[in-house]
Write an enzyme that holds these catalytic residues in place. Structure first.
Site, PDB file in Angstrom:
ATOM      1  N   ASP A   1       0.807  -1.208   0.000  1.00  0.00           N
ATOM      2  CA  ASP A   1       0.000   0.000   0.000  1.00  0.00           C
ATOM      3  C   ASP A   1       0.847   1.268   0.000  1.00  0.00           C
ATOM      4  OD1 ASP A   1      -2.067  -1.766   0.133  1.00  0.00           O
ATOM      5  OD2 ASP A   1      -3.166  -0.659   1.651  1.00  0.00           O
TER       6      ASP A   1
ATOM      7  N   CYS B   1       0.844  -8.188   4.893  1.00  0.00           N
ATOM      8  CA  CYS B   1       0.477  -6.792   4.672  1.00  0.00           C
ATOM      9  C   CYS B   1      -1.012  -6.629   4.428  1.00  0.00           C
ATOM     10  CB  CYS B   1       1.327  -6.187   3.558  1.00  0.00           C
ATOM     11  SG  CYS B   1       3.040  -5.921   4.091  1.00  0.00           S
ATOM     12  N   ASP B   2      -1.397  -5.399   4.172  1.00  0.00           N
ATOM     13  CA  ASP B   2      -2.755  -4.907   4.360  1.00  0.00           C
ATOM     14  C   ASP B   2      -3.873  -5.807   3.855  1.00  0.00           C
ATOM     15  OD1 ASP B   2      -0.867  -2.925   4.803  1.00  0.00           O
ATOM     16  OD2 ASP B   2      -2.279  -1.336   4.412  1.00  0.00           O
ATOM     17  N   LYS B   3      -3.953  -6.042   2.567  1.00  0.00           N
ATOM     18  CA  LYS B   3      -5.084  -6.799   2.014  1.00  0.00           C
ATOM     19  C   LYS B   3      -4.824  -8.290   2.009  1.00  0.00           C
ATOM     20  CE  LYS B   3      -6.332  -2.827   1.687  1.00  0.00           C
ATOM     21  NZ  LYS B   3      -5.019  -2.468   2.171  1.00  0.00           N
TER      22      LYS B   3
ATOM     23  N   CYS C   1       5.187  -2.318   8.122  1.00  0.00           N
ATOM     24  CA  CYS C   1       5.567  -1.008   8.678  1.00  0.00           C
ATOM     25  C   CYS C   1       5.259  -0.925  10.169  1.00  0.00           C
ATOM     26  CB  CYS C   1       4.889   0.103   7.902  1.00  0.00           C
ATOM     27  SG  CYS C   1       5.379   0.153   6.163  1.00  0.00           S
TER      28      CYS C   1
ATOM     29  N   GLU D   1      -6.857   4.167  -0.316  1.00  0.00           N
ATOM     30  CA  GLU D   1      -6.358   4.793   0.902  1.00  0.00           C
ATOM     31  C   GLU D   1      -5.787   6.157   0.526  1.00  0.00           C
ATOM     32  OE1 GLU D   1      -4.851   1.130   3.737  1.00  0.00           O
ATOM     33  OE2 GLU D   1      -3.384   2.383   2.746  1.00  0.00           O
TER      34      GLU D   1
ATOM     35  N   SER E   1      -5.245   5.053   5.259  1.00  0.00           N
ATOM     36  CA  SER E   1      -4.211   4.151   5.748  1.00  0.00           C
ATOM     37  C   SER E   1      -4.288   4.059   7.262  1.00  0.00           C
ATOM     38  CB  SER E   1      -2.835   4.690   5.334  1.00  0.00           C
ATOM     39  OG  SER E   1      -1.811   4.052   6.056  1.00  0.00           O
TER      40      SER E   1
END
Length: 550
Positions: free
Chosen positions: A78, A119-121, A191, A440, A466
């Protein structure tokens, strides 16, 4: 579904021959075949170490009597996708991840699965797949990145995004910006703050789908490799006991996961994802459920961007389990977990090692959770804000609308000095359908904070933010503009009242005027008319339903 469909002899001799072409022996083909679903790639910092995690998982599976086979998953970073067309693909990739895992598992008749996201998704996409496939499954992430340091202070990616705004407004020099750039992301891992990736990895732990430490053990620690080996062994225990994801992902498990979400002050993206995962698990979770959990769950932690602590600090304080322990009776400890035991058994001997990082309930930052769902005449189906990252002065705020039909237009105006104290920046046509893909928008929110306007300017959108976002940033406004939602009829200068404490957001315009504007509304043409995103826009639900595909 099991591997007998591809290994039984003699009827499956052709299948066995193909498997032997991989180098597998008769001994290996006589064991359960475990799919190790890894999103390893060389473009995402959170995934660059997943080859090592995968190998460790495979060793664990071997030690416990299984035959592991690694298969791939896609992923989007992202941070790298932020601020350009790439971000339109991020949320949309979640559905591809879930679908591809289903295809791989069903086509190859795996007996069980180990999912390795970071990570995100990728995390929610794999959780959706696990619920859908429903064979014994467990998760182990690649772990969080360590924070960097500049002038003796911890820094992270959110620090850098905000520094861009500070540089643009002349608050820091180019050399200072470059120093933060060189140090914000010191190595592999997701992150380092409580952004979406780490939020989802912590939620996975509370949901019961991983072992203790999944959300907090740093990526570079040897303990992360040991966790991966233990996860490989644990999946064999789940297989032997025939414990499946839907045995773990029950209503009480989702309530526990939402409670940890509130206590940690996680990313607002967790709302989208928990709704989508619950739908796959056939568990009823709505925005109202989230508000109900928030009302009874104290916010015990403030991790970056809400505070100065990072995931490594939470790790040293005792991790997710220590937070669960502090929540006491709010948590249903009878919930089954991926250890094969209940949460009650897992939490024995767990202690809070640092009350500065994990506060006691009586000393909580707030007696309600870190995320709030708001309703009002421009968000009839709801919208979401990370309450724990909002300045107290902005919890109740009325401002003047400055309206933009894209993130790019809003960002240009912010950097151009067009946004002043008392404004409410409105960014629309960025929802699941309108974006498409519900981008985002860390760049505009970080610019506002970096320019010193975080306590004086709000931002509302039918898009999303985000996990690194802080300030009065309210997203997921539903219905979205592309579906004819009231956000589409806001005009420059309109007064917008935001009352986060009372879960309200209102356009201060008469009902008659709203009806008049809606009667004249013309929906914009789709921004993308071909390819995957065009198909996605036609099928995707609204944000209040989790932006799932119908």
């Amino acid at each position: 579904m099991n591997s007998n469909n591809i290994t039984s002899f003699p009827s499956r001799a052709p299948h066995r021959s193909l498997l032997k072409a991989l180098g597998l022996t008769n001994e290996e083909l006589s064991r359960p075949i475990i799919g190790v679903v890894s999103s390893y790639s060389e473009i995402i910092p959170g995934h660059i170490n997943l080859d090592k995690i995968s190998e460790a998982v495979k060793q664990g599976v071997y030690m416990a009597g299984g035959t592991p086979v690694m298969v791939p998953s896609i992923g989007v970073c992202d941070g790298i996708a932020m601020g350009h067309i790439g971000m339109k693909y991020s949320l949309a990739s979640r559905e591809l991840i879930a679908d591809s895992a289903e295809v791989l598992a069903k086509a190859h008749a795996f007996d069980a699965l180990v999912f390795i996201p970071n990570c995100d998704k990728i995390v929610p996409g794999m959780l959706m797949a696990a619920a859908r496939i429903n064979i014994p499954s467990i998760f182990v992430s690649g772990g969080p990145m360590l924070p960097g340091k500049v002038n003796g202070k911890d820094v992270s990616l959110s620090t850098l995004f905000e520094a861009v705004g500070s540089f643009s407004s002349g608050k820091i020099s180019k050399n200072e910006l470059c120093e933060i750039e060189d140090n914000a992301c010191p190595g592999c891992g997701s992150c380092s703050g409580m952004f979406t990736a780490n939020s989802m990895n912590c939620v996975t732990e509370a949901l019961g789908m991983s072992l203790e430490g999944n959300g907090t053990i740093p990526a570079v620690f040897a303990e992360r490799i040991r966790l991966a080996k233990n996860t490989g062994m644990a999946v064999m225990k789940l297989l032997n006991k025939n414990i499946k994801p839907l045995d773990i992902m029950t209503k009480k498990a989702f309530e526990n996961a939402l409670a940890i979400d509130m206590a940690l002050g996680c990313s607002t993206n967790t709302v989208l994802h928990m709704l989508a995962i619950a739908k796959e698990a056939k568990v009823l979770v709505t925005l109202d459920t989230i508000n109900e959990i928030s009302k009874k769950t104290p916010n015990l932690c403030k991790l970056s961007p809400s505070g100065t602590h990072h995931l490594v600090d939470l790790y040293y304080a005792g991790g997710v389990y220590a937070v669960l322990s502090e929540l006491g009776k709010i948590i249903d400890t009878s919930a089954l977990t991926a250890t094969g035991e209940t949460l009650e058994v897992n939490l024995k001997s767990v202690i809070n090692k640092d009350e500065n990082v994990i506060r006691k309930k009586e000393n909580a930052y707030s007696q309600t959770g870190g995320i709030a769902v708001l309703y009002g005449n421009i968000a009839k189906d709801g919208c979401v804000v990370k309450k724990s990252a909002v300045a107290k002065s902005m919890l109740n705020f009325t401002g003047n609308a400055k309206v933009f039909d894209s993130e790019e237009d809003a960002t240009t105006a912010i950097f151009g000095g067009e946004i002043i104290k008392g404004d409410v920046v409105v960014i629309r046509y960025e929802g699941p359908k309108g974006g498409p893909g519900m981008r985002e928008m860390l760049t505009p929110t970080s610019a506002i904070v970096g320019m010193g306007l975080g306590a004086d300017v709000a931002l509302i959108t039918d898009g999303r933010f985000s996990g690194a976002t802080q300030g009065a940033a309210i997203g997921h406004i539903s219905p979205e503009a592309m579906s004819g939602g009231e956000i589409a009829i806001i005009e420059n200068g309109d007064k917008i009242e935001i009352d986060i404490e009372n879960n309200k957001i209102e356009l201060k315009v008469s009902e008659e005027e709203i009806k008049n504007r809606l009667s004249k509304l013309t929906i914009k043409e789709p921004k993308i008319k071909e390819g995957y995103l065009s198909r996605y826009a036609k099928l995707v639900s609204s944000a209040d339903k989790g932006a799932i595909l119908s």
